[in-house]
Design an enzyme around this catalytic site. Structure first.
Site, PDB file in Angstrom:
ATOM      1  CG  ASP A 149       1.230  -6.876   0.847  1.00 26.97           C
ATOM      2  OD1 ASP A 149       0.714  -7.714   1.615  1.00 26.97           O
ATOM      3  OD2 ASP A 149       0.609  -6.279  -0.034  1.00 26.97           O
ATOM      4  CG  ASP A 162       1.120  -9.240   6.179  1.00 24.95           C
ATOM      5  OD1 ASP A 162       0.357 -10.145   6.570  1.00 24.95           O
ATOM      6  OD2 ASP A 162       1.103  -8.788   5.018  1.00 24.95           O
ATOM      7  CG  ASP A 210      -0.117 -11.872   3.420  1.00 25.44           C
ATOM      8  OD1 ASP A 210      -1.075 -12.371   4.020  1.00 25.44           O
ATOM      9  OD2 ASP A 210      -0.202 -10.874   2.683  1.00 25.44           O
ATOM     10  CB  CYS A 252      -2.655   9.642  34.617  1.00 25.76           C
ATOM     11  SG  CYS A 252      -2.259   8.133  35.523  1.00 25.76           S
ATOM     12  CB  CYS A 302      42.026   1.194  16.096  1.00 32.98           C
ATOM     13  SG  CYS A 302      43.802   1.277  15.852  1.00 32.98           S
ATOM     14  CB  CYS A 348       2.495   7.549  35.079  1.00 29.83           C
ATOM     15  SG  CYS A 348       1.207   6.542  34.345  1.00 29.83           S
ATOM     16  CB  CYS A 351      44.666  -2.811  13.183  1.00 22.85           C
ATOM     17  SG  CYS A 351      45.058  -2.491  14.919  1.00 22.85           S
TER      18      CYS A 351
END
Length: 798
Positions: A693, A697, A498, A16, A86, A19, A83
């Protein structure tokens, strides 16, 4: 003198006008800042004095107020790195750039991932910064374009190597012919001419070796040092000393010169050889991506304007109707409109048994249509398909850095400076004390130190293992989202599973049916057909399989938590719990024993009554996956504690847990409480992996040290997780942990040998026990051996 600068930031979290006003007020209170915040555009326009305030301080202020500043992410291909020093320098330079929130640069993949604030810094600034550091960066090219570029680069390296070998062989011949052992080799007079050697060595030094000078200059210009500095210093010392010796022959014709042209030329040749082997080996580490890309269909048979036409896969758009004939690959993700067939989805799920498809079913791009012709509608194309997402996850994982790599990068960033200091000290000690006044010997020893100490192997030790490890995982249906997840997985000592959809199939089926007469099942079918409950679906499917008489029910009523009531053939059918039966005065004592037995087995058992008399029992259960018990046994064998988490009642939960061999059970857990149980284990000092899944979860997956999503689950779970198991195969959990352990062991081997090599090589070279050309060969071998050791992971059986 202060300078006013402007930046525009995208602000998130504003709801709003209060903010935007709050942010604006807070920013304007900062010294040297003038800000206006637009709520509608969600943007802040900020004028600031860069001598009084830093953009990062402004961003931190906004975040402290409880809002966010939107960042963007770009992937770069970076060319010219030689290397670990770098990659460390580019990463450090980009992270210092105002507006860059995080930059990671990977030597093995020659790429960089940069998160930045678009209003503070733009893409051109980032590319320019890389250029100033002495390298070239481009926004990530398409894989085919990059592969072409890499192929051209390897061909160029091969050509330069062949030229370098041809020019260096006569010089090598002179060195071998003058070795301490009399080999009796004939020596052409011209080979001993200092100016003939000078011409050959000059071509190698300044044509073949010019990139080392360019790299060294750019590195030193940016107040750092890399491998190029070591090579340029070592070879130049040998070359210019020999040049001075050649000039002395002009001044004193009878002078016998000490020439080391072969040292500089052979060193450059050997380093080129090592770099070519390294490039070829690194190409093999990305084989997993190439294998995934090869799965994709190249064309699709599309129906447009009533005509069937073949188009390249890139031209398929969402909504296109596509015909897939038997034996063809399904081109994109979609939904079946017409036809029936079985589809081989093993590339995605690992399951070898084809899956039957009919109208309404989803199909996935790159899977194979086995026997029937399907007409499908494209729902996801291009970068949105399941295969494209898998490739993206693997590429990001291969380009990411594991925490263990930070240690190697930190060592590499200081290593070159230390080596130059040791080489200088070695030269002084030899010239003044060991062989007083013997410049050639002192110089040769210092060159050997410079060359043997190159930190290439150290820089390649971790990223090559991560690349091969994540690729190996992808081949086995295990997707790691980043190197950090591959690393932490080996520390897991507690896994929370789960129940529904993870340990069980997630689809209830009728397991037992007890009936007093034949009509019971037909009446049950008629009554349950009107219910929307998942258990009702299982009963209806069961009755259809048994081909019962099809009756129609009337006056259907569902009683939540208890059961249903319906009229079938003017007889009242009641299906449900003991309580429901008692309410309707139905006596069920004769079936109590069987009812209790089913419940103790973890099944949902319901009584069936017809016309006021008990008629039977139907037991429904979410069946345990076939491989669940074996998978849990494998996890336990790795020394990991297994916990089950479920919202089911304790009796059902314990019955399922007993079937699969789980001792620790958290039952009757609400979805919002799942993350709290994960935290409880973490407080006990456990490194916890959560396997799930479903959408419910997601909080627990995010809270766990490692979130593992079952690939057959929801997109939310897969997006939240750190590791995705393609398909519902639980045995992949143990494989993922085992792969992490093997990869970490491989990384430690690489780091050990890289550090031991440098630690042992420097004192041996400083003691004068290594000729520079042998040091060069050993340095090249060390890098190749690290990559070769990483490639051993490809042969590991999971």
């Amino acid at each position: 003198m202060s300078e006013q600068k402007q930046m525009r930031l995208d602000i998130t979290g504003m709801t709003c006008a209060a903010c935007s006003a709050r942010i604006e007020k807070a920013l304007n209170k900062m010294d040297g800042v003038e800000a206006t915040v637009n709520l509608t555009m969600e943007k802040a326009t900020i004028q600031y004095d860069d001598h009084k305030v830093d953009p990062k301080q402004i961003i931190e202020k906004i975040e402290k107020l409880g809002y966010g500043v939107r960042t963007e992410k770009i992937e770069l291909d970076i060319y010219g790195m030689t290397c670990a020093a770098c990659s460390a320098r580019i990463e450090k330079g980009l992270n210092k750039l105002k507006g860059v929130t995080k930059a990671t640069v990977n030597l093995a993949t020659e790429s960089g991932t940069i998160e930045y604030q678009p209003g503070v810094v733009n893409l051109e600034d980032i590319l320019e910064k890389v250029k100033k550091l002495g390298y070239e960066a481009k926004v990530k090219e398409g894989r085919e374009s990059k592969e072409t570029h890499k192929s051209e680069e390897i061909q160029a390296k091969k050509l330069k190597l062949y030229i370098s070998i041809a020019l260096s062989l006569p010089l090598l011949y002179t060195m071998v012919a003058h070795s301490p052992w009399d080999l009796g080799l004939p020596m052409p007079h011209i080979f001993m001419n200092p100016w003939f050697q000078f011409i050959l060595a000059t071509l190698v030094q300044f044509y073949i070796g010019w990139p080392f000078y360019v790299g060294a200059y750019k590195s030193l210009r940016n107040k750092s040092a890399n491998m190029d500095v070591l090579v340029a210093l070592g070879t130049s010392a040998a070359y210019f000393y020999s040049f001075l010796e050649s000039i002395r022959t002009l001044i004193h014709p009878n002078y016998t010169p000490h020439l080391y042209y072969e040292t500089s030329a052979i060193l450059i040749t050997l380093i080129l050889l090592g770099k070519l082997f390294e490039a070829l080996a690194k190409g093999r580490t990305t084989a997993a991506i190439s294998k995934l890309l090869s799965l994709q269909a190249k064309e699709a048979l599309v129906i447009r304007n009533g005509r069937e036409i073949k188009v390249p896969i890139e031209q398929v758009v969402v909504g296109d109707k596509i015909i897939v004939k038997p034996g063809e690959k399904i081109p994109v993700d979609g939904v079946v409109l017409d036809g029936q067939s079985s589809v081989d989805e093993s590339m995605l799920t690992g399951e070898s048994v084809p899956v039957d498809k009919m109208p309404g079913d989803t199909v996935i791009g790159a899977t194979i249509n086995k026997n029937g012709t399907l007409t499908m509608k494209a729902t996801k194309v291009g970068k949105d398909t399941a295969l494209a997402n898998i490739i993206r996850v693997v590429e990001e994982a291969q380009g990411s850095k594991a925490p263990i790599q930070r240690m190697a990068d930190m060592i590499s960033s200081y290593f070159v400076q230390i080596v130059v200091a040791i080489a200088s000290f070695t030269f002084i000690i030899w010239f003044l004390f060991v062989t007083p006044g013997d410049l050639p010997t002192a110089l040769e020893t210092a060159i050997a130190v410079l060359v043997i100490a190159c930190p290439c192997a150290l820089g390649l030790a971790t990223p090559t293992s991560i690349m091969v490890g994540t690729g190996k995982g992808a081949e086995n249906g295990i997707l790691f989202k980043g190197g950090e997840h591959l690393e932490i997985a080996h520390k897991i000592n507690a896994i929370v599973l789960d129940k529904t959809g993870t340990i069980t199939t997630g689809k209830p089926v009728v397991t037992d049916f007890v009936a007093k007469d034949a009509r019971t099942l037909a009446y049950l079918y008629a009554a349950e057909k009107l219910s929307e409950h998942p258990l009702a679906e299982a009963m209806v499917s069961f009755a259809k399989e048994k081909k019962v008489a099809l009756y129609e029910a009337k006056q259907f009523k569902a009683i939540p938590g208890h059961g249903i009531i319906a009229k079938v053939n003017d007889e009242t059918v009641v299906v449900g719990t003991r309580k429901l039966m008692r309410e309707y005065g139905i006596v069920y004592t004769e079936l109590e024993e069987e009812l209790t037995k089913f419940e103790q087995q973890g099944k949902t058992a319901m009584l069936i009554a017809i016309a006021g008399k008990i008629a039977g029992i139907v037991a429904v259960a979410d069946m345990v996956k076939e491989t669940a018990k074996k998978a849990i046994e494998q996890i336990k064998n790795l020394g990991i504690e297994v916990y089950m988490l479920t919202g089911d009642n304790e009796r059902t939960a314990k019955a399922i847990a007993q079937q699969v061999g789980i001792e620790h059970v958290f039952a009757e857990v609400l979805p919002e409480e799942k993350a709290d149980y994960v935290k409880q284990l973490q407080k006990k000092g456990k490194v916890v992996a959560m396997v799930g899944d479903g959408i419910n979860d997601a909080p627990a997956l995010a809270t766990a040290d490692v979130g593992i999503a079952i690939g057959t689950g929801t997109d939310v779970a897969i997006e939240t997780a750190d590791i995705t198991l393609m398909g519902g195969e639980l045995t992949l959990i143990a494989k993922a942990i085992e792969l992490s352990r093997i990869t970490m062991k491989n990384i430690r081997q690489n780091l050990f040998w890289a550090l031991i090599y440098n630690s042992a090589g420097i004192p041996i070279a400083a003691a004068g026990l290594l000729a520079p050309w042998i040091a060069g060969a050993a340095m090249a071998f060390s890098s190749v051996s690290v990559v070769a050791n990483s490639l051993r992971l490809k042969r590991v059986k999971l």
